[in-house]
Design a protein around this motif. Structure first.
Motif, PDB file in Angstrom:
ATOM      1  N   UNK A  69     -16.257   7.600  23.155  1.00  0.00           N
ATOM      2  CA  UNK A  69     -15.985   7.055  21.627  1.00  0.00           C
ATOM      3  C   UNK A  69     -15.921   7.828  20.791  1.00  0.00           C
ATOM      4  N   UNK A  70     -14.998   7.784  19.647  1.00  0.00           N
ATOM      5  CA  UNK A  70     -14.698   8.679  18.731  1.00  0.00           C
ATOM      6  C   UNK A  70     -16.075   8.439  17.683  1.00  0.00           C
ATOM      7  N   UNK A  71     -16.279   9.244  16.889  1.00  0.00           N
ATOM      8  CA  UNK A  71     -17.639   9.171  15.893  1.00  0.00           C
ATOM      9  C   UNK A  71     -17.328   7.839  15.166  1.00  0.00           C
ATOM     10  N   UNK A  72     -18.064   7.195  14.780  1.00  0.00           N
ATOM     11  CA  UNK A  72     -18.014   5.809  14.128  1.00  0.00           C
ATOM     12  C   UNK A  72     -17.120   4.924  15.012  1.00  0.00           C
ATOM     13  N   UNK A  73     -16.929   4.843  16.096  1.00  0.00           N
ATOM     14  CA  UNK A  73     -16.078   3.983  16.643  1.00  0.00           C
ATOM     15  C   UNK A  73     -16.620   2.368  16.772  1.00  0.00           C
ATOM     16  N   UNK A  74     -15.989   1.488  16.939  1.00  0.00           N
ATOM     17  CA  UNK A  74     -16.840  -0.125  16.832  1.00  0.00           C
ATOM     18  C   UNK A  74     -16.306  -0.653  18.276  1.00  0.00           C
ATOM     19  N   UNK A  75     -17.144  -1.564  18.772  1.00  0.00           N
ATOM     20  CA  UNK A  75     -17.244  -2.508  19.599  1.00  0.00           C
ATOM     21  C   UNK A  75     -17.278  -3.789  19.220  1.00  0.00           C
ATOM     22  N   UNK A  76     -16.213  -4.426  19.382  1.00  0.00           N
ATOM     23  CA  UNK A  76     -16.286  -5.791  18.467  1.00  0.00           C
ATOM     24  C   UNK A  76     -16.192  -7.236  19.631  1.00  0.00           C
ATOM     25  N   UNK A  77     -17.244  -7.630  20.223  1.00  0.00           N
ATOM     26  CA  UNK A  77     -17.274  -8.812  20.952  1.00  0.00           C
ATOM     27  C   UNK A  77     -16.818  -9.934  19.807  1.00  0.00           C
ATOM     28  N   UNK A  78     -16.418 -11.120  20.482  1.00  0.00           N
ATOM     29  CA  UNK A  78     -16.077 -12.421  19.598  1.00  0.00           C
ATOM     30  C   UNK A  78     -17.317 -13.067  19.990  1.00  0.00           C
TER      31      UNK A  78
END
Length: 158
Positions: A43-52
């Motif tokens: 992951x790139x620094x600050x990346x987001x993982x976004x489950x619904x």
């Protein structure tokens, strides 16, 4: 670009490689600790993982995005992985690429055991990737599991 955990070059050399590493990194039997340093390295620094997820106390019964960073994702799934086997496999993909960015629609099936005849869950990952001239990075993953109200469209199935 400095990454907090050094990535295995084989995991980040191509779009195919990083997608395979994403699925491999979260899959395993109940109680098996995942290699979280490997996961972090993708992951790139600050990346987001976004489950619904369903809105807490929501009346509409509609899913909403739940924004997590990598550490928040790990904290969310680790208790589940301790108790339950989880194997997620890609079954179809659509990739679009322009310059140093790529977008991947990755349809998945999840099983508690690799030998389970049917998945307990299916869905789609929307994965945004960035290439920094040396390697691929995950910028974000936004996913939605299939429901009766939201079946996976045929164009995202094999």
């Amino acid at each position: 670009m400095k990454d907090s955990a050094k990535a295995n070059p084989a995991d980040v050399q191509s779009v195919d490689a990083i997608i395979a590493a994403l699925y491999d990194g979260i899959s395993g039997p109940a109680g098996k600790r995942r290699d979280w340093d490997r996961e972090r390295s993708l992951y790139f620094p600050g990346a987001r993982l976004i489950p619904t997820a369903m809105r807490p106390g929501g009346e509409s019964n509609q899913p909403v995005p739940n924004l997590l960073d990598v550490e928040g994702f790990i904290a969310r799934v680790e208790p589940f992985f301790e108790k339950s086997g989880f194997y997620e496999q890609e079954v179809a993909r659509i990739t679009e690429q322009f310059g140093q960015m790529a977008h991947v629609w990755s349809t998945y099936e999840s099983r508690h055991d690799l030998n389970d005849p049917e998945p307990f869950m299916r869905g789609i990952n929307s994965i945004q990737l960035f290439h920094d001239s040396e390697r691929w990075w995950v910028v974000s993953i936004y996913w939605h599991q299939e429901t009766g109200d939201h079946p996976i469209p045929n164009k995202y199935l094999p």
